[in-house]
Design a protein around this motif. Structure first.
Motif, PDB file in Angstrom:
ATOM      1  N   LEU A 177      11.335 -25.969 -28.013  1.00 23.17           N
ATOM      2  CA  LEU A 177      10.658 -25.874 -27.730  1.00 23.17           C
ATOM      3  C   LEU A 177      11.127 -24.729 -26.509  1.00 23.17           C
ATOM      4  O   LEU A 177      11.475 -24.680 -26.071  1.00 23.17           O
ATOM      5  CB  LEU A 177      10.261 -26.901 -27.087  1.00 23.17           C
ATOM      6  N   VAL A 178      10.067 -23.544 -26.741  1.00 26.12           N
ATOM      7  CA  VAL A 178      10.368 -21.862 -26.244  1.00 26.12           C
ATOM      8  C   VAL A 178       9.387 -22.200 -25.644  1.00 26.12           C
ATOM      9  O   VAL A 178       8.029 -21.519 -25.942  1.00 26.12           O
ATOM     10  CB  VAL A 178      11.114 -20.828 -26.520  1.00 26.12           C
ATOM     11  N   MET A 179       9.180 -22.500 -24.228  1.00 19.68           N
ATOM     12  CA  MET A 179       7.702 -23.038 -23.565  1.00 19.68           C
ATOM     13  C   MET A 179       7.506 -21.176 -22.294  1.00 19.68           C
ATOM     14  O   MET A 179       8.259 -21.696 -21.378  1.00 19.68           O
ATOM     15  CB  MET A 179       7.749 -23.960 -22.919  1.00 19.68           C
ATOM     16  N   GLY A 180       6.346 -20.503 -21.862  1.00 15.76           N
ATOM     17  CA  GLY A 180       6.015 -19.979 -21.398  1.00 15.76           C
ATOM     18  C   GLY A 180       4.480 -19.337 -21.191  1.00 15.76           C
ATOM     19  O   GLY A 180       4.508 -18.872 -22.679  1.00 15.76           O
ATOM     20  N   LEU A 181       4.388 -18.526 -19.687  1.00 18.94           N
ATOM     21  CA  LEU A 181       3.106 -18.512 -19.923  1.00 18.94           C
ATOM     22  C   LEU A 181       2.646 -16.083 -20.257  1.00 18.94           C
ATOM     23  O   LEU A 181       3.988 -16.550 -20.852  1.00 18.94           O
ATOM     24  CB  LEU A 181       2.183 -18.153 -18.475  1.00 18.94           C
ATOM     25  N   PRO A 182       1.742 -16.246 -20.568  1.00 16.77           N
ATOM     26  CA  PRO A 182       1.680 -14.849 -21.379  1.00 16.77           C
ATOM     27  C   PRO A 182       3.031 -14.254 -20.791  1.00 16.77           C
ATOM     28  O   PRO A 182       2.855 -13.125 -19.354  1.00 16.77           O
ATOM     29  CB  PRO A 182       0.660 -14.722 -21.045  1.00 16.77           C
ATOM     30  N   PRO A 235       5.760 -24.165 -18.527  1.00 17.78           N
ATOM     31  CA  PRO A 235       6.609 -25.775 -18.391  1.00 17.78           C
ATOM     32  C   PRO A 235       6.655 -26.397 -17.667  1.00 17.78           C
ATOM     33  O   PRO A 235       7.598 -27.631 -18.349  1.00 17.78           O
ATOM     34  CB  PRO A 235       7.919 -24.997 -18.496  1.00 17.78           C
ATOM     35  N   ARG A 236       6.494 -26.417 -16.774  1.00 19.21           N
ATOM     36  CA  ARG A 236       6.064 -27.779 -15.812  1.00 19.21           C
ATOM     37  C   ARG A 236       4.817 -28.580 -15.927  1.00 19.21           C
ATOM     38  O   ARG A 236       4.326 -29.166 -14.954  1.00 19.21           O
ATOM     39  CB  ARG A 236       6.094 -27.396 -14.557  1.00 19.21           C
ATOM     40  N   ASP A 237       4.073 -28.037 -17.159  1.00 21.41           N
ATOM     41  CA  ASP A 237       2.808 -28.164 -16.861  1.00 21.41           C
ATOM     42  C   ASP A 237       2.329 -29.917 -17.917  1.00 21.41           C
ATOM     43  O   ASP A 237       3.269 -29.691 -18.459  1.00 21.41           O
ATOM     44  CB  ASP A 237       1.437 -27.407 -17.871  1.00 21.41           C
ATOM     45  N   ALA A 272       3.139 -34.207 -26.233  1.00 25.74           N
ATOM     46  CA  ALA A 272       4.203 -33.306 -27.292  1.00 25.74           C
ATOM     47  C   ALA A 272       5.457 -32.472 -27.218  1.00 25.74           C
ATOM     48  O   ALA A 272       5.948 -32.625 -28.076  1.00 25.74           O
ATOM     49  CB  ALA A 272       2.589 -32.434 -27.485  1.00 25.74           C
ATOM     50  N   ALA A 273       5.965 -32.954 -25.126  1.00 26.85           N
ATOM     51  CA  ALA A 273       7.632 -32.040 -25.838  1.00 26.85           C
ATOM     52  C   ALA A 273       8.313 -32.925 -25.498  1.00 26.85           C
ATOM     53  O   ALA A 273       9.658 -32.818 -25.643  1.00 26.85           O
ATOM     54  CB  ALA A 273       7.326 -31.290 -23.996  1.00 26.85           C
TER      55      ALA A 273
END
Length: 544
Positions: free
Chosen positions: A50-55, A185-187, A193-194
Motif C-alpha cells: 500500500l502506498v498512502m499519502g495526501l493529494p 498514512p497515520r489516519d 483496511a491496512a
C-alpha cells in the motif's frame, strides 16, 4: 547459488537471510534510489504493498516508477486505472519522467480500465483483475486510486475484504501488487483496511512557511527490518528519490560495524600511536603536537575576517601535497572565489593543480539556499566514499545547522551533528569544520553551549583582539583530545606571499600576548560576577 541484491549502502540481503539460518527471501528491486535500503531489502516477492499519502504527495509517481523499472527488467506489469485518473491521463502524466518508456506499453506494460466493471461492485472488480492478471501472466499489478473505488472509501469492512482477497489471490499467483490510496498514512480510520497489507509506504507532504517538505516512511514491512523514521523524498525529472535520514543511517552503519569488527582488531586500533594530520605551518603544527589527530573532527571558530578560510586552504593543500584525497564543501565561496583567495598568496598554483582531474581535491559548491540536511548529507557521504577522502573541509558548518533548524524538526540538531561526526570518524576522515562566531571583535568567547564544540574532539579559535590601539589576530587551541598541545595564545599574521603565519612567542611585540591574556581573564571574571549578581537579584525578588 541464490541471486544477491546489493544496494549503495553495501547491504547484501540474501547473505543476511542465510546468516540467520533461513532460506533466502526473494526480493523485487524498486528501482527508486535508496528505497530498497530504507525498506530493508526491496519489496518481498508476491507482497501486497500500500502506498498512502495526501493529494500531490507522489503516490502515483512512486508506484509507477517501481513497475516501469520491473517492466524494463523483463517483468510483465498490469496497470489498473479506477476513478481517480483515466488511462490516457495517467500515460500523459508519466510521460514527463525519464523512467517512462512508451515502447513498453502494449508489451510488458498492459493497462486496464476498471470503469466498466466498477458499477458491479468490489467482488466483480476483483474477479476482473484476477482474470486479466492470469491472461497476461503478470508479475506486477498496480491499482492506482484505491479510494476511488465505490464503497472502498466509505465501507471499511468492504475495503478490507477486497484488499485481503486481492493480496492473497495475487500472492498465490506470484504477483507483487501495489495499490495507491489517497489517505493520511497515520489516519486511524484506514487501519482496518491496512492490516491486510504486507508493506505500507507513507508519503508525507507539508508546507512549512513558503517551503514544501516531502517525506517517506515505512509504516509497515512484514518480516523485514526497515530503516525507521521519516526520510527525505524528492520528485524530479528522474522520478522519485529517497534520501535516508542521517541519524538512522549512521546508527545502522555503526551497529553493523560493531557486529563485524573483531575485538582483537579494536584493541589493536586502541593501542596504535596517534597519527597526525598537518597544516604544513611549522609553528602551528608544533602547537598541535605535530598536527590534528587522524580521524577526528575539528571546529575552527572565529569571527569575520580572522582568516578561517585561509587556514582551511592551508589544511586542504597540505593534504593534496601529501597525496590525500580531500573534499571541500563550500557554502560561501564559489570555485572561482576560492581561487581568487588563493591567488592573493603563494597558494594559487597549488590550488589550481589540486583542482585538476587527478589533483586529489573535490570541490562541492552548494548555494546556501533552502538546503535539505539529509539530501546534503547523502551527497557528502557519497562523495567521500567515492573519492576515498581522508580530509574534509566544510565552510561553513553553520549552513548545515541552519538547514536543520529551519526544517520540520529543529529539535534534531544535536542528533544530526552527532551522526555527521560519527559518519566521518567511521570513514577515517579528518574534518575541519568552519563556524563563524557572533563577535566581530572578541575579548572573550563562550562556546560551551554550542553542540558542535562539545561533540568535536578539537576546537581551534581565531580572534581579532584590540590591544593598545591596534588589532591583533590571535590563535588558540581550546581543545585537542588524545594529544598534548600548546594552549597558550599565539599571534598570527596574514600577508603575501606566505599566507597565514603563526608567530613564535618572542616575535610578537613585547607584552601583547600577556596583556591580551590578562584582559580576557579579567573580562571573563567580570562577566561571571555580573551573571552571579543577576542571579542573586532575581533570588531576592522571588522571596516573599
Amino acid at each position: 547459488m541464490p541471486s544477491k541484491t546489493r544496494d549503495k549502502f553495501g547491504d547484501d540481503h540474501d547473505v543476511q537471510s542465510a546468516a540467520a539460518g533461513l532460506a533466502p527471501e526473494r526480493h523485487e528491486p524498486t528501482g527508486v534510489p535508496n528505497l530498497d535500503y530504507v525498506l530493508g531489502g526491496g519489496l518481498p516477492h508476491g507482497a501486497l504493498v500500500l502506498v498512502m499519502g495526501l493529494p500531490g504527495s507522489g503516490k502515483t509517481t512512486l508506484a509507477s516508477q517501481i513497475v516501469f523499472h520491473a517492466a524494463a527488467a523483463g517483468k510483465v506489469v498490469l496497470i489498473l486505472t479506477a476513478l481517480s485518473e483515466s488511462t490516457s491521463n495517467l500515460i500523459g502524466h508519466l510521460a514527463s519522467f525519464r523512467f517512462f518508456d512508451r515502447t513498453l506499453i502494449g508489451g510488458p506494460v498492459q493497462f486496464l480500465s476498471l470503469q466498466q466493471v466498477l458499477p458491479q461492485g468490489l467482488p466483480a472488480t476483483a474477479a476482473a483483475i484476477f482474470a486479466e492478471a492470469r491472461r497476461i501472466k503478470a508479475d506486477f499489478m498496480l491499482l492506482d486510486g484505491f479510494r476511488g473505488l465505490p464503497s472502498a472509501g466509505t465501507e471499511a469492512q468492504a475495503a478490507r475484504e477486497f484488499l485481503f482477497e486481492v493480496g492473497t489471490t495475487l500472492n498465490t499467483l506470484g504477483i507483487t501488487s501495489i495499490i495507491t490510496s489517497e489517505a493520511d498514512p497515520r489516519d486511524p480510520a484506514f487501519y482496518p483496511a491496512a492490516t491486510t497489507a504486507d508493506v505500507i509506504l507513507g508519503l508525507h507532504y507539508t508546507l512549512l512557511g513558503v517551503r514544501q517538505y516531502r517525506g517517506i516512511e515505512v509504516v509497515k514491512a512484514r518480516g523485514r527490518a526497515p530503516v525507521p523514521g521519516l526520510h527525505a523524498f524528492v520528485l524530479g525529472a528522474d522520478g522519485a528519490t529517497v534520501y535516508p535520514q542521517l541519524e538512522e543511517r549512521v546508527t545502522a552503519e555503526h551497529l553493523e560495524a560493531v557486529r563485524q569488527a573483531p575485538a582483537v582488531e579494536a584493541s589493536r586500533a586502541a593501542a596504535a600511536p596517534v597519527e597526525r594530520v598537518a597544516f604544513d605551518l611549522p609553528a602551528f603544527d608544533a602547537m598541535l603536537g605535530g598536527g590534528i589527530p587522524r580521524a577526528t573532527c575539528t571546529l575552527l571558530a572565529g569571527s569575520l575576517g580572522t582568516g578561517k578560510t585561509l587556514l582551511a586552504l592551508h589544511y586542504t593543500l597540505a593534504g593534496t601535497r601529501a597525496g590525500e584525497p580531500v573534499v571541500y564543501l563550500g557554502f560561501r565561496e564559489s570555485r572561482a572565489q576560492l581561487r581568487q583567495v588563493a591567488q592573493s598568496f603563494a597558494l594559487g598554483a597549488d590550488l589550481a593543480r589540486a583542482l585538476e582531474t587527478d589533483g586529489h581535491l573535490t570541490f562541492l559548491e552548494v548555494p546556501p539556499i533552502k538546503v535539505n540536511a539529509d539530501i546534503l548529507a547523502d551527497r557528502l557521504l557519497t562523495e567521500l566514499d567515492r573519492r576515498g577522502a581522508q580530509r574534509l573541509v566544510i565552510d561553513s558548518v553553520a549552513e548545515l545547522e541552519r538547514a536543520v533548524l529551519r526544517s520540520a524538526d529543529p529539535q534534531r540538531l544535536e542528533d544530526y551533528v552527532a551522526a555527521l561526526l560519527q559518519a566521518l570518524r567511521s570513514r577515517n576522515v579528518t574534518a575541519l569544520l568552519i563556524k563563524e562566531t557572533d563577535k566581530v571583535v572578541a575579548a572573550t568567547l563562550e562556546l560551551s553551549a554550542d553542540a558542535l564544540s562539545v561533540l568535536a574532539e578539537n576546537v581551534l579559535l581565531l580572534q581579532r583582539v584590540p590591544y593598545r590601539g591596534h588589532m591583533h589576530r590571535i590563535l588558540s587551541v581550546l581543545k585537542l583530545r588524545f594529544s598534548d598541545h600548546d594552549s597558550a595564545f599565539r599571534e598570527f599574521r596574514i600577508h603575501a606571499p606566505e599566507g597565514l603565519q603563526v608567530l613564535e612567542p618572542f616575535v610578537s611585540d613585547e607584552g601583547v600576548l600577556e596583556g591580551i591574556a590578562h584582559g580576557q581573564e579579567q573580562q571573563a571574571l567580570d562577566e561571571s560576577d555580573h551573571r552571579a549578581g543577576g542571579l542573586r537579584a532575581r533570588g531576592q525578588q522571588e522571596k516573599p
